[in-house]
Design a protein around this motif. Structure first.
Motif, PDB file in Angstrom:
ATOM      1  N   GLY A 259       0.768  -1.232   0.000  1.00 25.89           N
ATOM      2  CA  GLY A 259       0.000   0.000   0.000  1.00 25.89           C
ATOM      3  C   GLY A 259       0.797   1.278   0.000  1.00 25.89           C
ATOM      4  N   VAL A 260       2.126   1.214   0.107  1.00 26.60           N
ATOM      5  CA  VAL A 260       2.921   2.440   0.134  1.00 26.60           C
ATOM      6  C   VAL A 260       2.976   3.066  -1.255  1.00 26.60           C
ATOM      7  CG1 VAL A 260       5.245   3.392   0.449  1.00 26.60           C
ATOM      8  CG2 VAL A 260       4.316   1.783   2.120  1.00 26.60           C
ATOM      9  N   GLU A 261       2.550   4.337  -1.328  1.00 33.76           N
ATOM     10  CA  GLU A 261       2.532   5.064  -2.597  1.00 33.76           C
ATOM     11  C   GLU A 261       3.359   6.346  -2.549  1.00 33.76           C
ATOM     12  OE1 GLU A 261      -1.480   5.623  -4.119  1.00 33.76           O
ATOM     13  OE2 GLU A 261      -2.167   4.008  -2.797  1.00 33.76           O
ATOM     14  N   GLY A 262       3.876   6.665  -1.383  1.00 36.55           N
ATOM     15  CA  GLY A 262       4.658   7.887  -1.250  1.00 36.55           C
ATOM     16  C   GLY A 262       5.665   7.756  -0.136  1.00 36.55           C
ATOM     17  N   ILE A 263       6.670   8.633  -0.161  1.00 37.16           N
ATOM     18  CA  ILE A 263       7.734   8.616   0.833  1.00 37.16           C
ATOM     19  C   ILE A 263       8.003  10.038   1.308  1.00 37.16           C
ATOM     20  CG2 ILE A 263      10.219   8.253   1.194  1.00 37.16           C
ATOM     21  CD1 ILE A 263      10.069   5.939  -0.784  1.00 37.16           C
ATOM     22  N   VAL A 264       8.121  10.198   2.615  1.00 39.79           N
ATOM     23  CA  VAL A 264       8.651  11.430   3.190  1.00 39.79           C
ATOM     24  C   VAL A 264      10.032  11.082   3.736  1.00 39.79           C
ATOM     25  CG1 VAL A 264       8.403  13.209   4.945  1.00 39.79           C
ATOM     26  CG2 VAL A 264       6.369  12.344   3.758  1.00 39.79           C
ATOM     27  N   LEU A 265      11.056  11.596   3.078  1.00 38.05           N
ATOM     28  CA  LEU A 265      12.449  11.334   3.442  1.00 38.05           C
ATOM     29  C   LEU A 265      12.949  12.525   4.254  1.00 38.05           C
ATOM     30  CD1 LEU A 265      15.150   9.781   3.153  1.00 38.05           C
ATOM     31  CD2 LEU A 265      15.460  10.973   0.970  1.00 38.05           C
ATOM     32  N   VAL A 266      13.405  12.253   5.469  1.00 32.80           N
ATOM     33  CA  VAL A 266      13.734  13.341   6.389  1.00 32.80           C
ATOM     34  C   VAL A 266      15.247  13.541   6.514  1.00 32.80           C
ATOM     35  CG1 VAL A 266      13.471  14.230   8.732  1.00 32.80           C
ATOM     36  CG2 VAL A 266      11.611  12.925   7.678  1.00 32.80           C
ATOM     37  N   ALA A 267      15.680  14.738   6.199  1.00 36.81           N
ATOM     38  CA  ALA A 267      17.043  15.229   6.445  1.00 36.81           C
ATOM     39  C   ALA A 267      18.158  14.314   5.949  1.00 36.81           C
ATOM     40  CB  ALA A 267      17.225  15.519   7.939  1.00 36.81           C
ATOM     41  N   PRO A 268      18.140  13.904   4.686  1.00 34.34           N
ATOM     42  CA  PRO A 268      19.266  13.114   4.175  1.00 34.34           C
ATOM     43  C   PRO A 268      20.562  13.911   4.165  1.00 34.34           C
ATOM     44  CG  PRO A 268      17.853  13.818   2.366  1.00 34.34           C
ATOM     45  CD  PRO A 268      17.132  14.154   3.637  1.00 34.34           C
ATOM     46  N   ASP A 269      20.454  15.232   4.152  1.00 28.42           N
ATOM     47  CA  ASP A 269      21.645  16.090   4.136  1.00 28.42           C
ATOM     48  C   ASP A 269      22.431  16.012   5.436  1.00 28.42           C
ATOM     49  OD1 ASP A 269      19.123  17.284   4.892  1.00 28.42           O
ATOM     50  OD2 ASP A 269      20.142  19.184   5.176  1.00 28.42           O
ATOM     51  N   ARG A 270      21.830  15.508   6.510  1.00 28.83           N
ATOM     52  CA  ARG A 270      22.550  15.451   7.790  1.00 28.83           C
ATOM     53  C   ARG A 270      23.667  14.417   7.760  1.00 28.83           C
ATOM     54  NH1 ARG A 270      18.147  12.049   8.729  1.00 28.83           N
ATOM     55  NH2 ARG A 270      18.466  10.265  10.175  1.00 28.83           N
ATOM     56  N   HIS A 271      23.654  13.524   6.773  1.00 29.85           N
ATOM     57  CA  HIS A 271      24.674  12.487   6.686  1.00 29.85           C
ATOM     58  C   HIS A 271      25.899  12.927   5.885  1.00 29.85           C
ATOM     59  CE1 HIS A 271      21.817   9.831   8.541  1.00 29.85           C
ATOM     60  NE2 HIS A 271      20.963   9.984   7.552  1.00 29.85           N
ATOM     61  N   GLY A 272      25.870  14.164   5.366  1.00 34.89           N
ATOM     62  CA  GLY A 272      27.013  14.674   4.615  1.00 34.89           C
ATOM     63  C   GLY A 272      26.914  14.359   3.131  1.00 34.89           C
ATOM     64  N   GLY A 273      27.957  14.716   2.411  1.00 40.77           N
ATOM     65  CA  GLY A 273      27.977  14.471   0.976  1.00 40.77           C
ATOM     66  C   GLY A 273      27.206  15.515   0.192  1.00 40.77           C
ATOM     67  N   SER A 274      27.260  15.385  -1.122  1.00 39.35           N
ATOM     68  CA  SER A 274      26.563  16.315  -2.009  1.00 39.35           C
ATOM     69  C   SER A 274      25.108  15.917  -2.171  1.00 39.35           C
ATOM     70  CB  SER A 274      27.251  16.334  -3.381  1.00 39.35           C
ATOM     71  OG  SER A 274      26.516  17.123  -4.298  1.00 39.35           O
ATOM     72  N   PRO A 275      24.207  16.890  -2.281  1.00 44.48           N
ATOM     73  CA  PRO A 275      22.786  16.563  -2.436  1.00 44.48           C
ATOM     74  C   PRO A 275      22.458  15.841  -3.735  1.00 44.48           C
ATOM     75  CG  PRO A 275      23.068  18.858  -1.773  1.00 44.48           C
ATOM     76  CD  PRO A 275      24.421  18.353  -2.148  1.00 44.48           C
ATOM     77  N   ASP A 276      23.342  15.953  -4.743  1.00 48.39           N
ATOM     78  CA  ASP A 276      22.958  15.397  -6.036  1.00 48.39           C
ATOM     79  C   ASP A 276      22.728  13.893  -5.988  1.00 48.39           C
ATOM     80  OD1 ASP A 276      25.618  14.870  -5.643  1.00 48.39           O
ATOM     81  OD2 ASP A 276      26.221  15.239  -7.713  1.00 48.39           O
ATOM     82  N   GLY A 277      23.454  13.158  -5.125  1.00 45.54           N
ATOM     83  CA  GLY A 277      23.278  11.708  -5.047  1.00 45.54           C
ATOM     84  C   GLY A 277      21.897  11.320  -4.578  1.00 45.54           C
ATOM     85  N   TRP A 278      21.516  11.777  -3.369  1.00 42.89           N
ATOM     86  CA  TRP A 278      20.200  11.369  -2.864  1.00 42.89           C
ATOM     87  C   TRP A 278      19.047  12.050  -3.591  1.00 42.89           C
ATOM     88  CZ3 TRP A 278      18.287  15.855  -0.973  1.00 42.89           C
ATOM     89  CH2 TRP A 278      19.144  16.727  -0.290  1.00 42.89           C
ATOM     90  N   TRP A 279      19.281  13.232  -4.164  1.00 42.60           N
ATOM     91  CA  TRP A 279      18.201  13.880  -4.923  1.00 42.60           C
ATOM     92  C   TRP A 279      17.891  13.105  -6.204  1.00 42.60           C
ATOM     93  CZ3 TRP A 279      14.524  17.118  -3.727  1.00 42.60           C
ATOM     94  CH2 TRP A 279      13.770  17.695  -4.756  1.00 42.60           C
ATOM     95  N   ARG A 280      18.927  12.594  -6.881  1.00 46.18           N
ATOM     96  CA  ARG A 280      18.702  11.775  -8.076  1.00 46.18           C
ATOM     97  C   ARG A 280      17.902  10.528  -7.727  1.00 46.18           C
ATOM     98  NH1 ARG A 280      21.906  13.191 -12.509  1.00 46.18           N
ATOM     99  NH2 ARG A 280      23.663  14.569 -12.027  1.00 46.18           N
ATOM    100  N   ILE A 281      18.230   9.928  -6.590  1.00 44.31           N
ATOM    101  CA  ILE A 281      17.516   8.724  -6.169  1.00 44.31           C
ATOM    102  C   ILE A 281      16.055   9.041  -5.873  1.00 44.31           C
ATOM    103  CG2 ILE A 281      17.348   6.999  -4.327  1.00 44.31           C
ATOM    104  CD1 ILE A 281      20.474   7.222  -4.182  1.00 44.31           C
ATOM    105  N   ALA A 282      15.805  10.148  -5.181  1.00 41.59           N
ATOM    106  CA  ALA A 282      14.420  10.564  -4.932  1.00 41.59           C
ATOM    107  C   ALA A 282      13.675  10.773  -6.242  1.00 41.59           C
ATOM    108  CB  ALA A 282      14.393  11.834  -4.091  1.00 41.59           C
ATOM    109  N   GLY A 283      14.357  11.346  -7.221  1.00 39.33           N
ATOM    110  CA  GLY A 283      13.752  11.550  -8.540  1.00 39.33           C
ATOM    111  C   GLY A 283      13.425  10.240  -9.235  1.00 39.33           C
TER     112      GLY A 283
END
Length: 239
Positions: free
Chosen positions: A148-172
Protein backbone atom coordinates in the motif's frame (compact mmCIF):
# COMPACT_ATOMS: atom_id res chain seq x y z
CA UNK A 1 -2.27 10.94 -4.81
CA UNK A 2 -1.85 14.51 -3.60
CA UNK A 3 -0.91 15.44 -0.04
CA UNK A 4 -1.42 19.04 1.04
CA UNK A 5 -0.50 20.73 4.30
CA UNK A 6 -2.46 23.93 4.91
CA UNK A 7 -0.96 26.35 7.41
CA UNK A 8 0.09 23.60 9.83
CA UNK A 9 2.14 24.25 12.97
CA UNK A 10 3.12 22.45 16.15
CA UNK A 11 3.91 23.63 19.63
CA UNK A 12 3.19 26.86 21.49
CA UNK A 13 3.75 29.71 19.08
CA UNK A 14 4.99 27.25 16.47
CA UNK A 15 8.12 26.38 18.44
CA UNK A 16 8.22 22.79 17.21
CA UNK A 17 7.14 23.79 13.69
CA UNK A 18 6.18 27.28 12.48
CA UNK A 19 3.16 27.68 10.22
CA UNK A 20 3.87 25.75 7.03
CA UNK A 21 1.98 25.08 3.82
CA UNK A 22 3.21 22.64 1.17
CA UNK A 23 2.09 20.08 -1.36
CA UNK A 24 3.55 16.96 -2.97
CA UNK A 25 2.00 14.41 -5.30
CA UNK A 26 2.36 11.18 -7.24
CA UNK A 27 5.10 11.08 -9.85
CA UNK A 28 7.06 14.10 -8.60
CA UNK A 29 9.74 14.91 -6.05
CA UNK A 30 9.59 18.10 -3.98
CA UNK A 31 11.74 19.46 -1.19
CA UNK A 32 10.67 21.27 1.97
CA UNK A 33 12.86 23.44 4.19
CA UNK A 34 12.91 22.78 7.93
CA UNK A 35 15.70 24.06 10.16
CA UNK A 36 16.77 23.15 13.73
CA UNK A 37 17.13 19.68 15.24
CA UNK A 38 13.44 18.97 15.90
CA UNK A 39 11.54 20.58 13.04
CA UNK A 40 12.49 18.24 10.18
CA UNK A 41 11.14 15.25 12.11
CA UNK A 42 7.99 17.12 13.21
CA UNK A 43 7.28 18.15 9.62
CA UNK A 44 7.88 14.60 8.44
CA UNK A 45 5.51 13.20 11.06
CA UNK A 46 2.76 15.63 10.10
CA UNK A 47 3.22 15.19 6.34
CA UNK A 48 2.97 11.40 6.69
CA UNK A 49 -0.07 11.39 8.95
CA UNK A 50 1.75 10.35 12.11
CA UNK A 51 1.24 13.53 14.12
CA UNK A 52 -1.68 15.95 14.29
CA UNK A 53 -0.77 19.60 13.82
CA UNK A 54 -1.92 22.16 16.37
CA UNK A 55 -3.11 24.46 13.59
CA UNK A 56 -4.11 23.88 10.01
CA UNK A 57 -5.12 20.77 8.13
CA UNK A 58 -3.55 17.92 6.18
CA UNK A 59 -5.49 16.48 3.26
CA UNK A 60 -5.09 13.46 1.03
CA UNK A 61 -6.66 14.02 -2.36
CA UNK A 62 -8.68 16.86 -0.88
CA UNK A 63 -10.01 15.01 2.17
CA UNK A 64 -8.76 14.60 5.73
CA UNK A 65 -7.98 10.93 6.21
CA UNK A 66 -5.13 10.43 8.65
CA UNK A 67 -5.39 6.63 8.75
CA UNK A 68 -5.20 6.29 4.97
CA UNK A 69 -2.37 8.83 4.75
CA UNK A 70 -0.35 6.95 7.36
CA UNK A 71 -0.84 3.68 5.47
CA UNK A 72 0.05 5.07 2.05
CA UNK A 73 3.00 7.31 2.94
CA UNK A 74 6.20 5.92 4.48
CA UNK A 75 8.28 8.01 6.85
CA UNK A 76 11.94 7.30 6.08
CA UNK A 77 15.02 8.03 8.21
CA UNK A 78 13.38 10.57 10.52
CA UNK A 79 15.77 11.33 13.42
CA UNK A 80 14.72 9.78 16.75
CA UNK A 81 11.64 8.22 15.15
CA UNK A 82 12.35 5.95 12.18
CA UNK A 83 16.12 6.17 11.69
CA UNK A 84 18.12 3.02 12.47
CA UNK A 85 20.79 3.15 15.16
CA UNK A 86 24.12 4.08 13.59
CA UNK A 87 25.96 1.06 15.05
CA UNK A 88 23.64 -1.63 13.66
CA UNK A 89 25.04 -3.63 10.74
CA UNK A 90 23.23 -2.89 7.49
CA UNK A 91 22.10 -6.51 7.17
CA UNK A 92 20.42 -6.19 10.57
CA UNK A 93 18.57 -3.05 9.48
CA UNK A 94 17.46 -4.78 6.29
CA UNK A 95 16.29 -7.88 8.18
CA UNK A 96 14.11 -5.81 10.50
CA UNK A 97 12.52 -3.93 7.62
CA UNK A 98 11.93 -7.14 5.67
CA UNK A 99 10.09 -8.45 8.74
CA UNK A 100 7.86 -5.34 8.83
CA UNK A 101 7.17 -5.87 5.12
CA UNK A 102 6.04 -9.43 5.83
CA UNK A 103 8.68 -11.21 3.76
CA UNK A 104 11.62 -13.48 4.60
CA UNK A 105 13.72 -11.73 7.23
CA UNK A 106 16.56 -14.08 8.19
CA UNK A 107 20.19 -12.91 7.88
CA UNK A 108 20.42 -14.92 4.65
CA UNK A 109 17.34 -13.16 3.24
CA UNK A 110 18.80 -9.79 4.20
CA UNK A 111 22.11 -10.49 2.50
CA UNK A 112 20.40 -11.79 -0.62
CA UNK A 113 18.22 -8.71 -0.75
CA UNK A 114 21.25 -6.43 -0.49
CA UNK A 115 23.05 -8.42 -3.17
CA UNK A 116 20.08 -8.04 -5.48
CA UNK A 117 20.28 -4.29 -4.99
CA UNK A 118 24.02 -4.27 -5.66
CA UNK A 119 25.17 -3.67 -2.08
CA UNK A 120 26.34 -7.12 -1.00
CA UNK A 121 29.68 -5.75 0.19
CA UNK A 122 27.92 -3.47 2.70
CA UNK A 123 26.07 -6.17 4.62
CA UNK A 124 28.39 -6.10 7.64
CA UNK A 125 29.00 -2.35 7.60
CA UNK A 126 27.32 -0.27 10.34
CA UNK A 127 24.61 1.77 8.68
CA UNK A 128 26.09 4.93 10.18
CA UNK A 129 29.15 4.36 7.94
CA UNK A 130 27.21 3.74 4.72
CA UNK A 131 27.51 6.35 1.96
CA UNK A 132 24.58 8.82 2.15
CA UNK A 133 23.28 8.05 -1.34
CA UNK A 134 23.46 4.28 -0.75
CA UNK A 135 21.70 4.75 2.59
CA UNK A 136 18.84 6.62 0.92
CA UNK A 137 18.55 4.04 -1.86
CA UNK A 138 18.42 1.13 0.59
CA UNK A 139 16.00 2.70 3.08
CA UNK A 140 13.61 3.88 0.36
CA UNK A 141 13.65 0.50 -1.38
CA UNK A 142 12.82 -1.12 1.95
CA UNK A 143 10.00 1.35 2.57
CA UNK A 144 8.20 0.57 -0.68
CA UNK A 145 8.22 -3.17 0.06
CA UNK A 146 5.29 -2.57 2.42
CA UNK A 147 1.85 -3.15 0.98
CA UNK A 148 0.00 0.00 0.00
CA UNK A 149 2.92 2.44 0.13
CA UNK A 150 2.53 5.06 -2.60
CA UNK A 151 4.66 7.89 -1.25
CA UNK A 152 7.73 8.62 0.83
CA UNK A 153 8.65 11.43 3.19
CA UNK A 154 12.45 11.33 3.44
CA UNK A 155 13.73 13.34 6.39
CA UNK A 156 17.04 15.23 6.45
CA UNK A 157 19.27 13.11 4.18
CA UNK A 158 21.65 16.09 4.14
CA UNK A 159 22.55 15.45 7.79
CA UNK A 160 24.67 12.49 6.69
CA UNK A 161 27.01 14.67 4.61
CA UNK A 162 27.98 14.47 0.98
CA UNK A 163 26.56 16.31 -2.01
CA UNK A 164 22.79 16.56 -2.44
CA UNK A 165 22.96 15.40 -6.04
CA UNK A 166 23.28 11.71 -5.05
CA UNK A 167 20.20 11.37 -2.86
CA UNK A 168 18.20 13.88 -4.92
CA UNK A 169 18.70 11.77 -8.08
CA UNK A 170 17.52 8.72 -6.17
CA UNK A 171 14.42 10.56 -4.93
CA UNK A 172 13.75 11.55 -8.54
CA UNK A 173 14.00 7.93 -9.64
CA UNK A 174 11.36 6.93 -7.11
CA UNK A 175 9.12 9.71 -8.41
CA UNK A 176 9.64 8.39 -11.95
CA UNK A 177 8.49 5.00 -10.66
CA UNK A 178 5.21 6.60 -9.63
CA UNK A 179 5.76 7.47 -5.97
CA UNK A 180 4.96 10.80 -4.33
CA UNK A 181 8.26 12.07 -2.90
CA UNK A 182 8.86 14.75 -0.28
CA UNK A 183 12.41 15.40 0.92
CA UNK A 184 12.77 17.52 4.07
CA UNK A 185 16.09 19.38 4.02
CA UNK A 186 18.01 22.11 5.82
CA UNK A 187 18.91 25.53 4.46
CA UNK A 188 22.29 24.66 2.96
CA UNK A 189 20.90 21.69 1.05
CA UNK A 190 17.93 23.75 -0.18
CA UNK A 191 20.28 26.41 -1.55
CA UNK A 192 22.44 23.74 -3.21
CA UNK A 193 19.40 22.13 -4.86
CA UNK A 194 18.14 25.45 -6.16
CA UNK A 195 21.56 26.16 -7.67
CA UNK A 196 21.72 22.78 -9.42
CA UNK A 197 19.52 23.84 -12.30
CA UNK A 198 19.83 20.49 -14.07
CA UNK A 199 17.72 18.92 -11.32
CA UNK A 200 14.87 21.43 -11.65
CA UNK A 201 14.33 21.05 -7.89
CA UNK A 202 10.97 22.43 -6.81
CA UNK A 203 10.09 23.73 -3.36
CA UNK A 204 6.94 22.01 -2.08
CA UNK A 205 5.80 25.16 -0.28
CA UNK A 206 4.57 27.04 -3.26
CA UNK A 207 2.18 27.60 -4.78
CA UNK A 208 -0.40 25.75 -2.69
CA UNK A 209 -4.05 25.84 -3.72
CA UNK A 210 -6.34 27.53 -1.16
CA UNK A 211 -8.28 25.21 1.13
CA UNK A 212 -12.04 25.23 0.62
CA UNK A 213 -13.62 24.61 4.01
CA UNK A 214 -16.92 22.84 4.47
CA UNK A 215 -19.19 23.69 7.37
CA UNK A 216 -18.76 20.97 10.02
CA UNK A 217 -21.87 19.13 11.21
CA UNK A 218 -20.72 19.55 14.79
CA UNK A 219 -18.00 22.06 15.58
CA UNK A 220 -17.13 20.24 18.80
CA UNK A 221 -16.80 16.78 17.29
CA UNK A 222 -13.42 15.25 16.54
CA UNK A 223 -11.55 17.54 18.91
CA UNK A 224 -7.97 16.41 19.43
CA UNK A 225 -5.87 17.42 22.41
CA UNK A 226 -2.80 15.27 21.86
CA UNK A 227 0.64 16.77 22.32
CA UNK A 228 3.72 16.88 20.10
CA UNK A 229 4.80 13.50 21.44
CA UNK A 230 1.61 11.72 20.39
CA UNK A 231 2.76 9.83 17.29
CA UNK A 232 2.47 6.27 16.08
CA UNK A 233 5.48 5.43 18.21
CA UNK A 234 2.86 4.79 20.89
CA UNK A 235 2.10 1.46 19.25
CA UNK A 236 5.64 0.78 18.08
CA UNK A 237 5.44 1.84 14.42
CA UNK A 238 6.32 5.29 13.12
CA UNK A 239 7.50 4.13 9.71
Amino acid sequence: MRITLYDVSKGRGGEALPRTSLEFHTGAVRFALAETEQRPTVLGLIASGRMRPDTGRVTLDGAENTKDLRRRVALVDAPSVSDPHADIALAGVVGEELMFAGVGATPIHARRWLAGLGFAELASVPIGSVDPAARVRILCELAVLRDGVEGIVLVAPDRHGGSPDGWWRIAGEFADRGYAMLVVVGGSAAVALERMQEFDAINASGPVEPLVLEEPADATSGADTRTATDTDTENGDAR
